[in-house]
Design a protein around this motif. Structure first.
Motif, PDB file in Angstrom:
ATOM      1  N   ALA A   1       0.452  10.684 -48.965  1.00 49.48           N
ATOM      2  CA  ALA A   1      -0.498  10.652 -50.079  1.00 49.48           C
ATOM      3  C   ALA A   1      -1.876  11.130 -49.617  1.00 49.48           C
ATOM      4  O   ALA A   1      -2.556  11.885 -50.321  1.00 49.48           O
ATOM      5  N   ILE A   2      -2.289  10.704 -48.423  1.00 47.25           N
ATOM      6  CA  ILE A   2      -3.589  11.126 -47.890  1.00 47.25           C
ATOM      7  C   ILE A   2      -3.589  12.618 -47.583  1.00 47.25           C
ATOM      8  O   ILE A   2      -4.561  13.325 -47.864  1.00 47.25           O
ATOM      9  N   GLU A   3      -2.496  13.113 -47.007  1.00 45.99           N
ATOM     10  CA  GLU A   3      -2.390  14.545 -46.724  1.00 45.99           C
ATOM     11  C   GLU A   3      -2.427  15.363 -48.017  1.00 45.99           C
ATOM     12  O   GLU A   3      -3.041  16.427 -48.083  1.00 45.99           O
ATOM     13  N   MET A   4      -1.778  14.845 -49.058  1.00 49.04           N
ATOM     14  CA  MET A   4      -1.787  15.506 -50.361  1.00 49.04           C
ATOM     15  C   MET A   4      -3.212  15.591 -50.901  1.00 49.04           C
ATOM     16  O   MET A   4      -3.644  16.633 -51.394  1.00 49.04           O
TER      17      MET A   4
ATOM     18  N   GLU B   1     -11.684  17.251 -45.202  1.00 46.71           N
ATOM     19  CA  GLU B   1     -11.177  16.586 -44.015  1.00 46.71           C
ATOM     20  C   GLU B   1     -11.027  15.097 -44.312  1.00 46.71           C
ATOM     21  O   GLU B   1     -11.663  14.564 -45.219  1.00 46.71           O
ATOM     22  N   ARG B   2     -10.191  14.402 -43.515  1.00 47.73           N
ATOM     23  CA  ARG B   2      -9.940  12.985 -43.768  1.00 47.73           C
ATOM     24  C   ARG B   2     -11.217  12.146 -43.735  1.00 47.73           C
ATOM     25  O   ARG B   2     -11.354  11.185 -44.491  1.00 47.73           O
ATOM     26  N   ASN B   3     -12.170  12.495 -42.860  1.00 44.44           N
ATOM     27  CA  ASN B   3     -13.389  11.685 -42.762  1.00 44.44           C
ATOM     28  C   ASN B   3     -14.400  11.990 -43.852  1.00 44.44           C
ATOM     29  O   ASN B   3     -15.508  11.453 -43.844  1.00 44.44           O
ATOM     30  N   GLN B   4     -14.009  12.844 -44.819  1.00 43.37           N
ATOM     31  CA  GLN B   4     -14.919  13.182 -45.915  1.00 43.37           C
ATOM     32  C   GLN B   4     -14.614  12.407 -47.196  1.00 43.37           C
ATOM     33  O   GLN B   4     -15.259  12.631 -48.208  1.00 43.37           O
ATOM     34  N   PHE B   5     -13.625  11.513 -47.160  1.00 42.86           N
ATOM     35  CA  PHE B   5     -13.342  10.717 -48.349  1.00 42.86           C
ATOM     36  C   PHE B   5     -12.796   9.355 -47.948  1.00 42.86           C
ATOM     37  O   PHE B   5     -12.299   9.165 -46.846  1.00 42.86           O
TER      38      PHE B   5
END
Length: 229
Positions: free
Chosen positions: A13-16, A24-28
């Motif tokens: 879900a996070i990759e989606m 990038e992951r650290n932006q949300f």
């Protein structure tokens, strides 16, 4: 801005979300809305809500207070840190409480601010709501200084860590009660980070599931026995 995604597990879900939003992951920040373990007749899934960087979502940081190797000079450095510390101190003093404000850690997109005060219990408030409100104001101010990308985390008397430990224990105790009674239990209203902690703590227990209920920032987590329909 907020967006919702559903996949068979949290990682997917996070990759989606990352691919869809181009971030990038650290932006949300990620808030787990619902988890469902797979069974023989039903596929499992995870539903998440994604918050993109914005001061209005400041309290929803998605991690623990960093380990000691990220702690650094408590004296504010540079114009931004000096103005931020001054703002927090002035804000609390105008509330009528004396306080010493210092920097407890620094990361690329996160800064921790420590409050030392004889009135720490008041600054924390019931279930940390006063501390969350002060943290929100600090993040709004950071945004006005042109640093919307930086998360400001306020803590006093190690409240964040103590609260996290308490919630993990609460999650396990509640799961045992639900398993014994086969009745669901609705927990107290919590902020997104606290709810996610409950969800992830119980995520791997086969006969227990969790889901968030309610509206607004402070929702409740319901813990259910999977045999209940």
């Amino acid at each position: 801005m907020t967006y919702e995604y559903e996949a068979k597990n949290e990682k997917e879900a996070i990759e989606m979300a990352s691919n869809d939003l181009g971030l990038e992951r650290n932006q949300f920040d990620v808030e787990i809305l619902e988890t469902q373990k797979g069974t023989l007749f039903k596929k499992g899934f995870v539903r998440i809500r994604v918050h993109t960087d914005s001061p209005e979502h400041a309290p929803e940081f998605d991690g623990k207070i960093p380990s000691t190797n990220t702690f650094s000079d408590p004296i504010p450095q540079g114009e931004f840190e000096n103005k931020l510390v001054e703002f927090v101190q002035t804000l609390i003093e105008k509330m009528g409480y004396s306080v010493k404000v210092s920097v407890i850690f620094r990361e690329e997109r996160k800064i921790g601010i420590k409050l030392d005060s004889e009135n720490s219990s008041i600054l924390i408030g019931r279930k940390g709501k006063n501390l969350d409100a002060l943290q929100l104001l600090a993040n709004v101010y950071a945004g006005r200084l042109g640093h919307e990308e930086i998360r400001v985390i306020l803590d006093t008397e190690n409240y964040r860590i103590r609260r996290e430990e308490l919630l993990v224990r609460l999650a396990y105790v509640t799961a045992d009660k639900v398993r014994s009674s086969h009745n669901s239990i609705l927990l107290e209203p919590m902020n997104p980070f606290e709810r996610r902690l409950i969800h992830t703590t119980l995520n791997d227990i086969p006969d227990i599931e969790t889901k968030s209920e309610g509206e607004g920032l402070y929702k409740q987590v319901r813990v259910l026995y999977k045999g209940i329909r």
